[in-house]
Motif scaffolding. Structure first.
Motif, short mmCIF file in Angstrom:
data_model
loop_
_atom_site.label_atom_id
_atom_site.label_comp_id
_atom_site.label_asym_id
_atom_site.label_seq_id
_atom_site.Cartn_x
_atom_site.Cartn_y
_atom_site.Cartn_z
N ALA A 48 -15.70 20.17 26.36
CA ALA A 48 -16.52 21.30 26.45
C ALA A 48 -15.72 22.51 25.80
CB ALA A 48 -17.23 21.57 27.46
N THR A 49 -16.37 23.15 24.85
CA THR A 49 -15.71 24.21 23.96
C THR A 49 -16.82 25.34 23.86
OG1 THR A 49 -14.39 22.72 22.75
CG2 THR A 49 -14.70 24.81 21.82
N PRO A 50 -16.37 26.57 24.02
CA PRO A 50 -17.27 27.58 23.79
C PRO A 50 -17.43 27.72 22.41
CG PRO A 50 -15.19 28.40 24.40
CD PRO A 50 -15.17 27.21 24.48
N LEU A 51 -18.69 27.99 21.70
CA LEU A 51 -18.89 28.12 20.29
C LEU A 51 -19.53 29.43 20.00
CD1 LEU A 51 -20.81 24.77 19.62
CD2 LEU A 51 -18.15 25.31 19.44
N GLY A 52 -19.94 29.69 18.73
CA GLY A 52 -20.47 31.08 18.37
C GLY A 52 -20.85 31.00 17.01
N ASN A 103 -24.81 24.23 23.10
CA ASN A 103 -24.32 25.40 23.91
C ASN A 103 -25.31 26.40 24.12
OD1 ASN A 103 -21.97 23.71 23.13
ND2 ASN A 103 -20.70 25.70 23.61
N LEU A 104 -25.66 26.85 25.21
CA LEU A 104 -26.42 28.06 25.30
C LEU A 104 -25.17 29.28 25.89
CD1 LEU A 104 -29.49 26.70 27.46
CD2 LEU A 104 -29.31 27.38 24.86
N ASP A 105 -25.52 30.68 25.71
CA ASP A 105 -24.67 31.57 26.16
C ASP A 105 -25.33 31.76 27.65
OD1 ASP A 105 -23.26 32.16 23.93
OD2 ASP A 105 -25.15 32.89 23.15
N PHE A 106 -24.49 31.71 28.68
CA PHE A 106 -24.76 32.10 30.10
C PHE A 106 -23.67 32.01 30.83
CE2 PHE A 106 -26.55 30.59 34.29
CZ PHE A 106 -27.48 31.78 34.40
N ALA A 107 -23.40 33.10 31.86
CA ALA A 107 -22.12 33.51 32.29
C ALA A 107 -22.32 33.85 33.53
CB ALA A 107 -21.35 34.25 31.42
N HIS A 108 -23.14 34.36 34.27
CA HIS A 108 -23.34 35.01 35.35
C HIS A 108 -24.50 34.34 36.42
CE1 HIS A 108 -21.79 38.02 38.14
NE2 HIS A 108 -23.03 38.49 38.04
N GLY A 109 -24.42 33.32 36.74
CA GLY A 109 -25.32 32.38 37.67
C GLY A 109 -25.14 31.24 37.70
N LYS A 110 -25.70 30.48 38.79
CA LYS A 110 -25.35 29.11 39.25
C LYS A 110 -26.48 28.38 38.63
CE LYS A 110 -25.06 26.01 43.22
NZ LYS A 110 -25.33 25.87 44.60
N VAL A 111 -26.17 27.42 37.80
CA VAL A 111 -27.13 26.31 37.27
C VAL A 111 -27.11 25.46 38.31
CG1 VAL A 111 -27.62 24.99 35.39
CG2 VAL A 111 -26.47 27.09 34.88
N GLU A 128 -17.95 31.37 28.32
CA GLU A 128 -19.23 31.92 28.86
C GLU A 128 -20.56 31.11 28.14
OE1 GLU A 128 -19.54 36.11 28.10
OE2 GLU A 128 -18.20 36.57 29.79
N ASP A 129 -20.13 29.78 27.81
CA ASP A 129 -21.26 28.74 27.40
C ASP A 129 -21.52 28.10 28.45
OD1 ASP A 129 -21.05 30.30 25.12
OD2 ASP A 129 -20.88 28.34 23.88
N LEU A 130 -23.00 27.51 28.49
CA LEU A 130 -23.31 26.56 29.32
C LEU A 130 -23.58 25.31 28.40
CD1 LEU A 130 -24.77 24.96 31.79
CD2 LEU A 130 -26.87 26.27 31.05
N VAL A 131 -22.78 24.22 28.38
CA VAL A 131 -22.92 23.10 27.65
C VAL A 131 -23.57 21.94 27.98
CG1 VAL A 131 -20.97 21.74 25.99
CG2 VAL A 131 -20.09 23.82 26.83
#
Length: 528
Positions: A48-52, A103-111, A128-131
């Motif tokens: 899993a890799t952060p994207l942009g 990928n979705l951007d998400f960085a401060h919560g529990k999935v 800071e991505d949810l993959v």
């Protein structure tokens, strides 16, 4: 990657069944990305890799491979702003590339769980991505729905800025520039705007308000659920939710426009003299650039010490203390109200295509702030622009040219909000008006907000339109003003001089705020 706007013809009929993804097929060539990034999209076996989307200032913001059509956000407030909210985020989107992973951007919560088209999907975090890996690959051009059940935490460490703002009696949001993904999973870049439905459930006694118009209030037992919907697309950084022991004050603006202000209940009478100015300010802005672009407007006056004001779409965020405890003169406070109002056209309706285009938002808001002060309070526009010219070389040295701002320092992601994109950018607009004349400039302003209404546009788009309206070649002129290390000569003002950036300016005492320079306290420059 530049995401393309959607048309109504492309959207499914509300209530119609969503088509299931077709069998996956290989793309002969990448549709939107370089080969290296495309490989990340389709190679599910890779880590899993952060994207942009390639933003120069925020390289990991946004995500390739899909275009969001709508967000449906549900938050359950526990009655205290020190505990996480339970939340559900549903995203409807079109795929723009074949996806075995998204990928979705998400960085401060529990999935807690993820579903894609109603089926459970596996997920992990990367940066800071949810993959997310769906059970079946998603073909290019297919309609997908992603549902994420998660928490949304209003408490941050010292290294985070933005997202939820904890107020004296609840919460508000301040997501600019890159903090919406601290609150909810999203494609957190202004180039991908979408419709929003926002539901907030809170204990009775609280009032919840969000972007757009209220469509439902459901009281059940000890809790109330409030539902709001936007009628026009919105960037994630402009989302707003207020939860508090508040009163909503309603009035009517030009053309029957419904206005609502959200105020601390005990402060309503004290704040009313300020709030009743909004209809006249909207009329003034309409006289300059055309009809107000949204379905409603109002001010959210929060019991919080943020150090800034913010143009969240249809409901601008202000510190209550600006109006009740401020030492600033009345004319200045009114001009800051106009600054955030002007953003509804410049920055909200017409969003920056990338964060390097921020000058188009803040420069225009500062321009109309200054013009309002000139026309309504006798504060000469030319004097303000001359002072900005004197400081411009220092601003460029410290923060970069207006259209090529320097990246923020580590830990200060809002550091791109410097004087170079406020009065420095308004100075560019003044120079352009000097160059092409006031009549052509006024036509340009109206054409800009009309042609790009409810979309995203770039610096290149603005220069091209300026050339079209004026009938002149402006590329060289505008390039020097927008990207030069030094401030060019001001047309018609040969005597204006810029101060040497190597020399420390003399201290002149405290001055009024003129535009936001970052979340650094109440110094000159705190209006976003």
């Amino acid at each position: 990657m530049l995401l393309t706007p959607r048309t109504e013809a492309q959207r499914p009929v509300p209530g119609a069944p969503r088509p299931r993804p077709r069998p996956a097929r290989r793309l002969k060539k990448p549709a939107l990305l370089a080969l290296a990034v495309s490989t990340c999209l389709i190679a599910a076996s890779a880590p899993a890799t952060p994207l942009g989307v390639g933003d120069r200032l925020y390289p990991y913001l946004g995500n390739p491979g899909y275009d969001v059509a709508s967000y449906d956000l549900s938050f359950t407030y526990p009655g205290t702003n020190s505990k996480p909210l339970q939340a559900v985020t549903r995203i409807d989107a079109w795929t723009t590339a074949e996806l075995e992973r998204l990928n979705l951007d998400f960085a401060h919560g529990k999935v807690e769980s993820v579903e894609v088209d109603g089926e459970p999907a596996s997920f992990s975090s990367a940066g800071e991505d949810l993959v997310i890996t769906p059970e079946e690959p998603l073909p290019e051009g297919s309609w997908m729905q992603v549902t994420v059940r998660h928490t949304s935490d209003p408490k941050y460490g010292a290294d985070r800025e933005g997202g939820w703002v904890r107020t004296a009696d609840g919460l508000a949001m301040a997501n600019q520039a890159d903090a919406a993904h601290l609150v909810f999973p999203c494609n957190d870049h202004p180039s991908d705007k979408a419709m929003f439905t926002i539901r907030v459930t809170a204990p009775n006694g609280y009032t919840a308000v969000a972007n757009g118009l209220r469509t439902d209030v459901d009281r059940a037992g000890k809790a109330t659920t409030w539902t709001y919907r936007t009628r026009h697309p919105m960037a994630t950084e402009l989302a707003q939710v207020s939860i508090g022991r508040s009163t909503v004050l309603r009035r009517t603006g030009p053309h029957g426009l419904p206005l609502r202000d959200v105020v601390p209940t005990g402060q309503r009478e004290r704040l009313e003299p300020w709030l009743k100015k909004t209809p006249g300010q909207i009329s003034w802005m309409e006289s300059k650039v055309g009809r107000y672009p949204f379905e409603t407007y109002g001010l959210l006056l929060a019991e919080a010490d943020t150090g800034f004001e913010l143009e969240t779409q249809t409901l601008s965020l202000f510190e209550r203390g600006l109006f009740t405890e401020s030492a600033f003169p009345k004319w200045y406070i009114e001009s800051i109200m106009v600054h955030e109002l002007a953003h509804q056209w410049f920055g909200d309706s017409v969003s920056p295509r990338s964060w390097s285009d921020l000058w188009l938002s803040e420069g225009h808001a500062t321009w109309y702030e200054a013009l309002y002060a000139a026309e309504k309070a006798g504060r000469p526009l030319e004097a303000r622009m001359k002072a900005a010219y004197a400081a411009s070389d220092r601003w460029r040295a410290a923060g970069g040219p207006p259209a090529a701002p320097k990246a923020a320092e580590p830990g200060k992601k809002n550091g791109i909000f410097r004087p170079n994109v406020y009065d420095g950018a308004a100075l560019v607009l003044y120079a352009l008006r000097q160059e092409i004349g006031a009549p052509a400039f006024e036509l340009l302003e109206r054409a800009w907000v009309s042609r790009h209404q409810h979309g995203a546009a770039s610096t290149a788009d603005f220069v091209a339109l300026a050339e079209e309206i004026s009938g002149r070649h402006l590329d060289g002129f505008m390039h020097a003003w927008l990207y030069g290390e030094k401030t060019p000569p001001m047309p018609g003002q040969p005597e204006w001089k810029a101060a040497d950036p190597e020399k420390t300016p003399a201290k002149t005492g405290k001055t009024a705020k003129t535009g936001k320079t970052g979340k650094t306290g109440k110094t000159a420059g705190t209006a976003k």
